[in-house]
Design a protein around this motif. Sequence first.
Motif, PDB file in Angstrom:
ATOM      1  N   ILE A 403       1.998  -2.250  -5.679  1.00  0.00           N
ATOM      2  CA  ILE A 403       3.056  -2.214  -4.655  1.00  0.00           C
ATOM      3  C   ILE A 403       4.348  -1.696  -5.292  1.00  0.00           C
ATOM      4  O   ILE A 403       4.741  -2.151  -6.369  1.00  0.00           O
ATOM      5  CB  ILE A 403       3.272  -3.620  -4.059  1.00  0.00           C
ATOM      6  CG1 ILE A 403       2.048  -4.009  -3.227  1.00  0.00           C
ATOM      7  CG2 ILE A 403       4.529  -3.685  -3.197  1.00  0.00           C
ATOM      8  CD1 ILE A 403       2.112  -5.398  -2.654  1.00  0.00           C
ATOM      9  N   PRO A 404       5.028  -0.751  -4.655  1.00  0.00           N
ATOM     10  CA  PRO A 404       6.267  -0.204  -5.226  1.00  0.00           C
ATOM     11  C   PRO A 404       7.331  -1.287  -5.384  1.00  0.00           C
ATOM     12  O   PRO A 404       7.464  -2.181  -4.556  1.00  0.00           O
ATOM     13  CB  PRO A 404       6.706   0.853  -4.196  1.00  0.00           C
ATOM     14  CG  PRO A 404       5.449   1.172  -3.430  1.00  0.00           C
ATOM     15  CD  PRO A 404       4.647  -0.080  -3.400  1.00  0.00           C
ATOM     16  N   ARG A 411       8.727  -6.765  -5.251  1.00  0.00           N
ATOM     17  CA  ARG A 411       7.386  -6.585  -4.690  1.00  0.00           C
ATOM     18  C   ARG A 411       7.015  -7.768  -3.783  1.00  0.00           C
ATOM     19  O   ARG A 411       6.356  -7.592  -2.757  1.00  0.00           O
ATOM     20  CB  ARG A 411       6.363  -6.409  -5.813  1.00  0.00           C
ATOM     21  CG  ARG A 411       6.538  -5.104  -6.578  1.00  0.00           C
ATOM     22  CD  ARG A 411       5.271  -4.719  -7.315  1.00  0.00           C
ATOM     23  NE  ARG A 411       4.906  -5.674  -8.353  1.00  0.00           N
ATOM     24  CZ  ARG A 411       5.351  -5.635  -9.600  1.00  0.00           C
ATOM     25  NH1 ARG A 411       6.207  -4.673  -9.963  1.00  0.00           N
ATOM     26  NH2 ARG A 411       4.971  -6.528 -10.487  1.00  0.00           N
ATOM     27  N   LEU A 412       7.431  -8.990  -4.178  1.00  0.00           N
ATOM     28  CA  LEU A 412       7.153 -10.162  -3.343  1.00  0.00           C
ATOM     29  C   LEU A 412       7.844 -10.044  -1.998  1.00  0.00           C
ATOM     30  O   LEU A 412       7.267 -10.382  -0.955  1.00  0.00           O
ATOM     31  CB  LEU A 412       7.616 -11.438  -4.059  1.00  0.00           C
ATOM     32  CG  LEU A 412       6.683 -12.004  -5.134  1.00  0.00           C
ATOM     33  CD1 LEU A 412       7.358 -13.138  -5.894  1.00  0.00           C
ATOM     34  CD2 LEU A 412       5.381 -12.497  -4.499  1.00  0.00           C
ATOM     35  N   ARG A 413       9.097  -9.560  -1.991  1.00  0.00           N
ATOM     36  CA  ARG A 413       9.818  -9.382  -0.719  1.00  0.00           C
ATOM     37  C   ARG A 413       9.083  -8.389   0.171  1.00  0.00           C
ATOM     38  O   ARG A 413       9.017  -8.574   1.383  1.00  0.00           O
ATOM     39  CB  ARG A 413      11.247  -8.930  -0.984  1.00  0.00           C
ATOM     40  CG  ARG A 413      12.183 -10.087  -1.380  1.00  0.00           C
ATOM     41  CD  ARG A 413      13.644  -9.656  -1.328  1.00  0.00           C
ATOM     42  NE  ARG A 413      13.956  -8.734  -2.431  1.00  0.00           N
ATOM     43  CZ  ARG A 413      14.390  -9.141  -3.624  1.00  0.00           C
ATOM     44  NH1 ARG A 413      14.563 -10.432  -3.875  1.00  0.00           N
ATOM     45  NH2 ARG A 413      14.674  -8.255  -4.566  1.00  0.00           N
ATOM     46  N   ALA A 414       8.518  -7.356  -0.443  1.00  0.00           N
ATOM     47  CA  ALA A 414       7.785  -6.363   0.342  1.00  0.00           C
ATOM     48  C   ALA A 414       6.534  -6.988   0.969  1.00  0.00           C
ATOM     49  O   ALA A 414       6.205  -6.724   2.139  1.00  0.00           O
ATOM     50  CB  ALA A 414       7.409  -5.175  -0.547  1.00  0.00           C
ATOM     51  N   VAL A 415       5.815  -7.822   0.195  1.00  0.00           N
ATOM     52  CA  VAL A 415       4.590  -8.464   0.704  1.00  0.00           C
ATOM     53  C   VAL A 415       4.930  -9.425   1.836  1.00  0.00           C
ATOM     54  O   VAL A 415       4.292  -9.418   2.901  1.00  0.00           O
ATOM     55  CB  VAL A 415       3.852  -9.202  -0.432  1.00  0.00           C
ATOM     56  CG1 VAL A 415       2.719 -10.069   0.134  1.00  0.00           C
ATOM     57  CG2 VAL A 415       3.285  -8.206  -1.429  1.00  0.00           C
ATOM     58  N   VAL A 416       5.954 -10.267   1.629  1.00  0.00           N
ATOM     59  CA  VAL A 416       6.332 -11.251   2.639  1.00  0.00           C
ATOM     60  C   VAL A 416       6.794 -10.553   3.913  1.00  0.00           C
ATOM     61  O   VAL A 416       6.461 -10.966   5.035  1.00  0.00           O
ATOM     62  CB  VAL A 416       7.435 -12.177   2.093  1.00  0.00           C
ATOM     63  CG1 VAL A 416       8.004 -13.059   3.209  1.00  0.00           C
ATOM     64  CG2 VAL A 416       6.879 -13.050   0.971  1.00  0.00           C
ATOM     65  N   SER A 417       7.535  -9.477   3.766  1.00  0.00           N
ATOM     66  CA  SER A 417       7.991  -8.720   4.944  1.00  0.00           C
ATOM     67  C   SER A 417       6.811  -8.146   5.704  1.00  0.00           C
ATOM     68  O   SER A 417       6.767  -8.180   6.940  1.00  0.00           O
ATOM     69  CB  SER A 417       8.941  -7.605   4.509  1.00  0.00           C
ATOM     70  OG  SER A 417       9.292  -6.798   5.601  1.00  0.00           O
TER      71      SER A 417
END
Length: 541
Positions: A403-404, A411-417
């Motif tokens: 994940i970028p 990357r965690l913020r991207a997954v949670v979003s």
Amino acid sequence: MSGLLQNPGQAEPQFEGGTRIKVDGFFGDVDRNIERLRGLASRLTELGDLTGADAVRVVIATVRRSACLPGSIAELSRFLERETSTATANDQLAIYRVAAELSCLTDPRSPASQADAQAQVMSETRAIMRSLEQATPMSTLMEDAIQPALRSSSRSIFLFRSDMVAEFAADRLSTAHAKLTERLDAGIIRFVGERVLSTITAMPNSMRNQFKRAVVVAPTRSAILASLAEAWLPEQILILADADTLAFAARDANSLADEIDIAPLAARLRLFAARATARVTEIGRHNVQLDAEMPPDDVEFPTSSVVDLSGGVRGERRLIEISMDNGQRIIARPSTGIVLRNDNATTTAFIERPASQVQKGDEVCVIGPGFIERARALVNVRATAVAEIREYHHQVARRFGEIPGSSINERLRAVVSQMGVPLISIDRARYWVDLDGELDKPLHDVVPHAPHDRDTFMRLTAALGIGQKLAESFWLWAVVAQRSHRLRAGNIFHDAFRGILTDPHAALAINRNRSADIRALRAMAEEHVAIVAETRNLEAA
């Protein structure tokens, strides 16, 4: 035993009877096998495979329980089927089977199979259990023990671990000894559960003194001491048990005799200890390692056929009791999924329905002890689950790494979003992807780092780019099966097997190498279908 310790100034209790104590037992192949199994459990503990060690101890308890039956397992099966129903008998016989545990322990993926590669203890255990299908050591001991009671004009009492086992013994021995039926009907000989001894002790002297002989059959160590501690006993006491139980009970009796200040009871305990030690030596158990692991005291016999799926959940007091026409019962929460056979399908199919919606006449697949024992032999849920967990963790670690983002938090913020659930925090999601400590663990130590509810799990896997079919497989094997392995006794494996029955396509699509096992499980489930006789609401205690 704290009640045996006398308070200062208290009058010394009076003890009567128990002056002629005899002991008999067995060692032979059964206890030699138990010794070797105990050694295997110790090796697995040293290797860190605590689950495997626990499984071996379950096998030990099953072997001991089976050997202590007053008749063969085959005879018990016929008795239960005649007195109850096939389904009830199947559930009650589940605790006399080791196929499921041995299937798990001999799986090539388990540490136990490697630890036992040369010794072949589990192969020996299978042979022992096959022999117990035909005859048990306790059954021949009972044949000898019944003879004096048949000849005597005085009353005798035979004490068993449960009323069901007492009834089985009476039924079996009455076939060979016609005189026994007459004496049982007349009350001259009584076959009863062990708790009845206290009832007889409380009788007036004129009644209890009619009993001159008591035979205690297959007691635990604590039950032996409790019986000897009764204020009144018949003059003649015969205790029948396996050599392990006798050896450790003798040690316990000597220790207790040294601690108490009650001379008559201490003398009774020491008499038993001397007789037990001598008999253990006579039957070949010469090298008794009294500091070794204790034989289990919780070798219980079946008393009912209730499948408890209530799970002990707090806050929900209403429960549903589903009674089957074959005598089986299910106790569940209203929302618990129950497996029903779907007669509307063109081929045999199973569907899931909440317990609150199950109705009289529905055909339910009862996932009880009998079903689980057979199913575990077909599908090794634990071994499959831990392997799938490892693969799941590798997939999550690889995909999260792709994940970028310049940092883990980014990357965690991207997954949670991407998951689209505002209540999920970054810290909560961090546990699901923090896998460095799990990837290198031995398989038997691996635990799933994953959400515990299906919706969140599917959102997480979708956010990581894992396809739906693969995610369904991971949920089925890696999360549900492993979690079910840790649930309380009434819920063991229920979720995992329920999923395989009601949603088989997800499992078959990804697990082609296990398709034969899954199809065999579904075919076997047909044999465990029963018709609902009635349902009713219960209040949780």
